[in-house]
Design a protein around this motif. Structure first.
Motif, mmCIF file in Angstrom:
data_model
loop_
_atom_site.group_PDB
_atom_site.id
_atom_site.type_symbol
_atom_site.label_atom_id
_atom_site.label_comp_id
_atom_site.label_asym_id
_atom_site.label_seq_id
_atom_site.Cartn_x
_atom_site.Cartn_y
_atom_site.Cartn_z
ATOM 1 N N GLU B 137 8.644 -19.050 -22.300
ATOM 2 C CA GLU B 137 9.884 -19.134 -21.528
ATOM 3 C C GLU B 137 10.320 -20.593 -21.389
ATOM 4 O O GLU B 137 11.499 -20.915 -21.543
ATOM 5 C CB GLU B 137 9.668 -18.512 -20.153
ATOM 6 N N TYR B 141 13.809 -22.203 -22.520
ATOM 7 C CA TYR B 141 14.663 -22.973 -21.610
ATOM 8 C C TYR B 141 14.996 -24.320 -22.222
ATOM 9 O O TYR B 141 16.147 -24.739 -22.251
ATOM 10 C CB TYR B 141 13.953 -23.191 -20.275
ATOM 11 N N PHE B 144 17.366 -23.793 -25.268
ATOM 12 C CA PHE B 144 18.707 -23.263 -25.094
ATOM 13 C C PHE B 144 19.570 -24.075 -24.158
ATOM 14 O O PHE B 144 20.773 -24.151 -24.335
ATOM 15 C CB PHE B 144 18.641 -21.792 -24.685
ATOM 16 N N TYR B 145 18.949 -24.694 -23.158
ATOM 17 C CA TYR B 145 19.760 -25.577 -22.324
ATOM 18 C C TYR B 145 20.375 -26.669 -23.172
ATOM 19 O O TYR B 145 21.527 -27.052 -22.990
ATOM 20 C CB TYR B 145 18.909 -26.200 -21.211
ATOM 21 N N PHE B 195 21.408 -33.140 -12.153
ATOM 22 C CA PHE B 195 21.130 -32.063 -11.213
ATOM 23 C C PHE B 195 22.052 -30.889 -11.556
ATOM 24 O O PHE B 195 23.162 -31.107 -12.031
ATOM 25 C CB PHE B 195 21.395 -32.550 -9.788
ATOM 26 N N PHE B 196 21.653 -29.691 -11.328
ATOM 27 C CA PHE B 196 22.293 -28.417 -11.687
ATOM 28 C C PHE B 196 21.835 -27.922 -13.054
ATOM 29 O O PHE B 196 21.715 -26.733 -13.258
ATOM 30 C CB PHE B 196 23.829 -28.464 -11.728
ATOM 31 N N HIS B 198 19.075 -29.184 -14.626
ATOM 32 C CA HIS B 198 17.784 -29.825 -14.849
ATOM 33 C C HIS B 198 16.670 -28.801 -14.964
ATOM 34 O O HIS B 198 15.514 -29.170 -15.075
ATOM 35 C CB HIS B 198 17.476 -30.746 -13.687
ATOM 36 N N LEU B 199 17.024 -27.530 -14.947
ATOM 37 C CA LEU B 199 16.007 -26.517 -14.747
ATOM 38 C C LEU B 199 14.960 -26.489 -15.845
ATOM 39 O O LEU B 199 13.807 -26.168 -15.620
ATOM 40 C CB LEU B 199 16.672 -25.142 -14.648
ATOM 41 N N PRO B 202 11.452 -29.241 -15.318
ATOM 42 C CA PRO B 202 10.178 -28.930 -14.648
ATOM 43 C C PRO B 202 9.401 -27.853 -15.382
ATOM 44 O O PRO B 202 8.181 -27.947 -15.510
ATOM 45 C CB PRO B 202 10.612 -28.439 -13.274
ATOM 46 N N LYS B 203 10.122 -26.865 -15.898
ATOM 47 C CA LYS B 203 9.437 -25.785 -16.613
ATOM 48 C C LYS B 203 8.716 -26.333 -17.835
ATOM 49 O O LYS B 203 7.543 -26.075 -18.055
ATOM 50 C CB LYS B 203 10.447 -24.729 -17.039
ATOM 51 N N ILE B 260 12.776 -31.609 -2.875
ATOM 52 C CA ILE B 260 12.040 -30.553 -3.569
ATOM 53 C C ILE B 260 10.654 -31.063 -3.956
ATOM 54 O O ILE B 260 9.666 -30.335 -3.860
ATOM 55 C CB ILE B 260 12.826 -30.080 -4.808
ATOM 56 N N TYR B 263 8.077 -30.660 -1.496
ATOM 57 C CA TYR B 263 7.705 -29.267 -1.269
ATOM 58 C C TYR B 263 6.724 -28.767 -2.328
ATOM 59 O O TYR B 263 6.193 -27.675 -2.220
ATOM 60 C CB TYR B 263 8.993 -28.422 -1.279
ATOM 61 N N GLN B 264 6.514 -29.537 -3.377
ATOM 62 C CA GLN B 264 5.699 -29.037 -4.487
ATOM 63 C C GLN B 264 4.223 -29.018 -4.144
ATOM 64 O O GLN B 264 3.744 -29.834 -3.370
ATOM 65 C CB GLN B 264 5.882 -29.920 -5.714
ATOM 66 N N TYR B 273 9.730 -33.348 -11.182
ATOM 67 C CA TYR B 273 10.897 -33.433 -10.302
ATOM 68 C C TYR B 273 11.202 -34.875 -9.945
ATOM 69 O O TYR B 273 12.365 -35.257 -9.802
ATOM 70 C CB TYR B 273 10.674 -32.610 -9.043
#
Lengths: 571, 443
Positions: B137, B141, B144-145, B195-196, B198-199, B202-203, B260, B263-264, B273
């Motif tokens: 996955e 990501y 395709f991003y 940002f927006f 950036h997904l 991290p993956k 964020i 929070y990790q 991040y």
């Protein structure tokens, strides 16, 4: 390991004496020397590493080095059983080094080397012991100091308007300029975090989690005085409004910590709070406009506070790491030498005549009395001086005389010669440095003209403080504590006006909560929904277009008709 | 330029020689040879066959050589257990080649081609040497991003050729409209990552092997910045109108991402991040379109490339011992590897822009640029700067301080290779500031 330690002791002592002589020479001849190393020049604004040597920086460095040499010598015995002694020594050396870099650089960018260095190394020292308390204290210290770093970074950004970061060139020339005002507000913020003034004062008692030699170094001459020193350098640019603000904050700090120290039972915390109150005193006299007096008190205070911590360390060492003053008592008989030092420092801190603290403190309060100021400042200043005396005497009564309250099986003795030698190196200076520095620093006497009562006010407050301290220190078995009668007030005061709560629990909820929100709703919520997970939409599209290529005759005809329609439309 | 390319080409047979240090040293020798190529000049030099480099390209090529060498140094485990070691070497080499061609091409289309080509070895690194099923996955990501927005870029390159009649970067002189702005730059924004969008980062980082993470953080993110540097001059007019949006998004996003980070509980994802937050600042700096912003962004990218790659190395060193990246299990590491703890501290403090790291210089220059762009950005910058300290210290103290994990029976000390690896990250990071004009004055 010990060899390393002693060689650093010798090195520091040598440099301290050398720098002291240089400082006297520079002061006498009114020299100052600047060494510039250009790191980078961008669009003709140059970032430099600047070294400024004048009497102030030389004298301060000599004091810092002297104290740290004694502290290092002292820690040869105090930390003798430490497993990672080398780490400890190197951290202390780095700490002193950062302080040196801070003292000598009058440049906003190169001062960061010392400023951030102090913050980071103090963090490492505070979390030196592996327990939760020191962990929390370290985080609080580092992050409080980080606010100051950020303020300095912002001041750097604003300072680009002048085309250089050598602030001492611009202070007087640009005073009153709106940019300079912005910069000085940011600098005052930075200094307030480093010197633990009111919104940020909770880290200072918390930093007591560090080993005692470190506390002795941190809270006397190095970390906490960095803010005061920066403001001493910056004081030419501070505008009146800013000075009033600073005066208010500093006097509140002084009062708050003096009050809190009267309610505290932890030996090291009492001394830390007393540091805080002295810092408030320094800041207020700075805000009243005499940076030289600030510097004077800074140096004198550094000496007796370092020794006070070293004595406390010796006591704690003998009491099997117990810091509660209720367990102490009658130490005067068990460890006479340490207690003599302790007492001298305490009295010097109180400003008892002709000890070193007297010269600076008395001058400060008289200078303040000479100023035409409001009654609030006058009263809070004298009350704070009284409170200082009160907690010092309370501490003395608790720990030095009375009954011995520790476990019945104990070895309280004074056989630690190395520690005593380290302390003995400072004691002469604690006694004499006040008069010495006054003769050296003030060429012409400061003009003081006061009526009899106002002149005696300081002494009156000292005597009243002694009485209160004596009264507060009384306790026996089956005795109902007076402070229980106003429980909420005493809790409020002993918790430093709830500041440790506010600056830990009060501020860390929202960032963490928002972190959760941003993770759940943004990163794993909408971003996924409209980002990665919506790739399935593409799969749906391809399903639809797949259905065209199935050999259904009807769809084929339909597409043919559509094609014809488009063709006709085009014509 | 060709000499390095040919050298790289002829390294291919060497990949199939089962010798760890030979390959590592070849890369180091190459990077030192490339270092000797420095010209104290910001003109295009060493030009041949549409390839050549100015100072900007030089810096990034040097960074890629360095990071590739360190990648090999970091993934000794692949050699030890022979996890398709030959192929791994080949992938790193191909990656290096494509990065070399990206950064040295003077032709926009060649740039675009190798920009896309460099994605493939990275994808194979993640898919091939990652260690969890989720890596599929993550790979999708990542692919395709970037691909989704790179096809508009291809079309707009053709349009550009139509307008300007040239693809050579130095001859480009035109002002394009808003549509072109987005078609062209969105791919760089994704790559940065803004940002927006950036997904994927991290993956990809979490699933990638150490070498993949290092190259991602070290060089791949910088591709976006590099592209923006090269092409921003074509979008000045439209940029003046709408760049503030991008600045705001990246600064606000940087702040959000910093929160964020706090929070990790996964160390690698924290570092990932944190690099989003840093690159947000870089993007904002580029978008101010002032010269300080460009300089600062370059320095910050260089610094971030070394620093966060070093942090990934640290995380991996710990992972190889504890077999977990969770902050709840990685505790009290100070008690086990005190010398490694020193490196943790050095790199974490560099990450929070402590002096004398290049991060600090980059941050100072960027602050100057952004505050002079708009003094309102001060508020966000204060938060960004503060929270960078928060998460760096959080990472350091959570992993180093306290009682170590009691389920751990044995652990081995750090080996020489690992300390060398960290030293080679840290040394350039903190010593390049001494003569920092070399890394700044490229414009």
């Amino acid at each position: 390991m010990m060899k390393l330690l002693y060689s650093y002791f010798k090195l520091f002592l040598f440099f301290s004496i050398f720098l002291f002589i240089m400082g006297l020479k520079f002061m006498n001849k009114n020299y100052s020397m600047m060494i510039e190393y250009e790191v980078l020049t961008l669009n003709s604004s140059s970032m430099m590493m600047v070294i400024l040597l004048d009497w102030m920086s030389l004298l301060f460095m000599s004091f810092v080095l002297f104290i740290s040499s004694m502290v290092i010598y002292y820690s040869a015995e105090y930390m003798a059983e430490e497993k990672n002694l080398i780490r400890f020594i190197l951290l202390v050396i780095l700490f002193v080094l950062s302080m040196m870099l801070l003292i000598i650089s009058p440049n906003m960018i190169s001062i960061l080397l010392g400023w951030d260095g102090l913050g980071l190394v103090s963090y490492c020292l505070v979390i030196y012991y592996q327990n939760m308390k020191s962990y929390n204290a370290g985080m609080l210290t580092a992050l409080s100091n980080r606010i100051g770093d950020v303020a300095i970074l912002m001041a750097i950004a604003w300072m680009m308007n002048f085309g250089s970061w050598n602030y001492i060139y611009y202070l007087e020339m640009m005073k009153g300029d709106s940019i300079m005002e912005m910069i000085s507000y940011l600098i005052v913020l930075a200094a307030m975090t480093k010197s633990a003034q009111i919104p940020f004062s909770s880290w200072l008692p918390a930093a007591m989690a560090a080993p005692t030699p470190v506390s002795s170094l941190v809270h006397s001459s190095t970390l906490v005085t960095a803010g005061v020193y920066l403001l001493i350098r910056f004081n030419f640019s501070l505008t009146d409004n800013l000075l009033y603000l600073l005066l208010f904050v500093a006097s509140m700090t002084m009062f708050m910590s003096g009050l809190a120290a009267n309610f505290e039972y932890d030996l090291k915390k009492i001394i830390a709070l007393s540091t805080l109150s002295q810092l408030g005193l320094m800041m207020s006299i700075l805000a009243l406009g005499s940076y030289k007096l600030t510097f004077f008190h800074l140096l004198v205070h550094a000496l007796f506070k370092a020794l006070l911590f070293m004595c406390a360390g010796n006591i704690i060492h003998n009491m099997m790491n117990c810091q509660d003053i209720r367990y102490m008592g009658n130490l005067m008989e068990k460890m006479p030498m340490t207690c003599t030092f302790f007492n001298i420092c305490n009295l010097s801190l109180c400003g008892l005549p002709f000890l070193s603290g007297f010269f600076s403190k008395d001058l400060i309060v008289e200078f303040m009395s000479m100023n035409y100021l409001n009654i609030y400042i006058y009263i809070i200043m004298y009350i704070s001086i009284g409170l200082t005396v009160s907690y010092s005497f309370r501490l003395s009564y608790y720990s030095l005389i009375g009954d011995f309250n520790f476990l019945s099986l104990n070895v309280v003795s004074e056989l630690s010669m190395i520690m005593l030698k380290g302390m003995g190196g400072l004691i002469l200076f604690v006694i004499f440095s006040g008069s010495l520095l006054e003769w050296v620093m003030f060429f012409e006497p400061i003009f003081i003209c006061l009526p009899m009562v106002m002149k005696l006010m300081a002494l009156i407050m000292i005597i009243m403080g002694m009485f209160i301290g004596y009264e507060v220190a009384k306790f026996k078995l089956g005795y109902s504590l007076k402070s229980l009668k106003f429980m909420t007030f005493s809790l409020f005061s002993s918790l430093m006006w709830n500041m440790p709560l506010i600056s830990t629990l009060g501020v860390n909820y929202y960032p963490l909560f928002l972190g959760k929100v941003y993770t759940k709703i943004f990163d794993q919520g909408w971003h996924e929904y409209y980002g990665g997970k919506n790739l399935k939409l593409l799969a749906k599209f391809s399903q639809v277009s797949q259905s065209f290529s199935r050999s259904h005759l009807k769809i084929y005809f339909l597409l043919l008709i559509l094609w014809v329609v488009f063709l006709l439309l085009n014509i | 330029m060709m000499k390095f390319l040919i050298t790289l080409l002829f390294l291919i047979p060497l990949c199939f020689c089962y010798n760890y240090w030979l390959m590592v040293n070849c890369f180091f020798i190459l990077s030192f040879m490339f270092m000797m190529n420095y010209s104290f000049n910001n003109l295009y030099l060493n030009v041949s066959y549409l390839f050549g480099n100015d100072l900007l390209g030089y810096i990034f090529i040097l960074l890629s050589f360095w990071i590739c060498a360190l990648m090999l140094l970091a993934s000794e485990k692949i050699y030890k257990i022979d996890n398709y070691y030959y192929l791994f070497n080949l992938m790193v080499l191909l990656l290096m080649m494509s990065l070399f061609l990206v950064f040295s091409s003077m032709n926009l289309f060649i740039f675009y081609v190798f920009f896309e080509v460099s994605l493939i070895p990275t994808l194979i690194l993640i898919m091939g040497w990652g260690y969890q099923p989720e890596r599929i996955e993550a790979g999708i990501y990542l692919l395709f991003y970037t691909l989704l927005v790179s096809l508009p870029m291809m079309i707009s390159i053709f349009y550009m050729y139509n307008c300007m009649g040239t693809m050579m970067l130095m001859f480009m002189n035109y002002q394009f409209n808003l549509l072109m702005y987005f078609c062209m730059n969105l791919v760089f924004f994704v790559k940065m990552p803004m940002f927006f969008i950036h997904l994927w980062l991290p993956k990809a980082h979490v699933e990638a092997p150490i070498s993949g993470s290092m190259i991602l953080a070290g060089v791949m993110l910088k591709l976006g910045g590099y592209g923006l540097f090269r092409l921003m001059s074509l979008f000045i007019l439209v940029g003046l109108k709408i760049n503030f949006i991008i600045v705001t998004i990246s600064l606000v996003g940087g702040f959000f991402v910093s929160l964020i980070c706090v929070y990790q509980s996964d160390m690698k994802s924290l570092v990932a991040y944190s690099s989003v937050a840093h690159m947000g600042m870089v993007l904002a700096g580029i978008m101010t379109l002032n010269i300080w912003g460009f300089w600062g962004s370059l320095v910050m990218m260089l610094a971030h490339g070394l620093c966060s790659s070093g942090l990934f190395c640290l995380v991996n060193i710990v992972y190889e011992r504890i077999h977990s990246r969770s902050l709840y299990l990685n505790k009290g590491l100070l008690n086990m590897m005190p010398s490694l703890s020193f490196w943790w501290f050095m790199l974490c403090s560099s990450n929070m822009a402590a002096p004398p790291s290049l991060n600090l210089m980059g941050e100072i220059i960027l602050l100057n640029s952004l505050v002079s762009y708009s003094s309102l950005s001060m508020i966000l910058l204060m938060f960004l700067s503060f929270f960078s300290a928060v998460y760096s210290l959080y990472l350091f103290s959570y992993s180093q301080h306290g009682l170590y994990y009691s389920g751990m029976y044995s652990v081995y000390q750090g080996v020489f290779r690992e300390y060398l690896l960290l030293l080679l990250h840290w040394l350039p990071l903190n010593f390049m500031i001494i003569k920092s004009e070399l890394w700044v004055l490229w414009i």
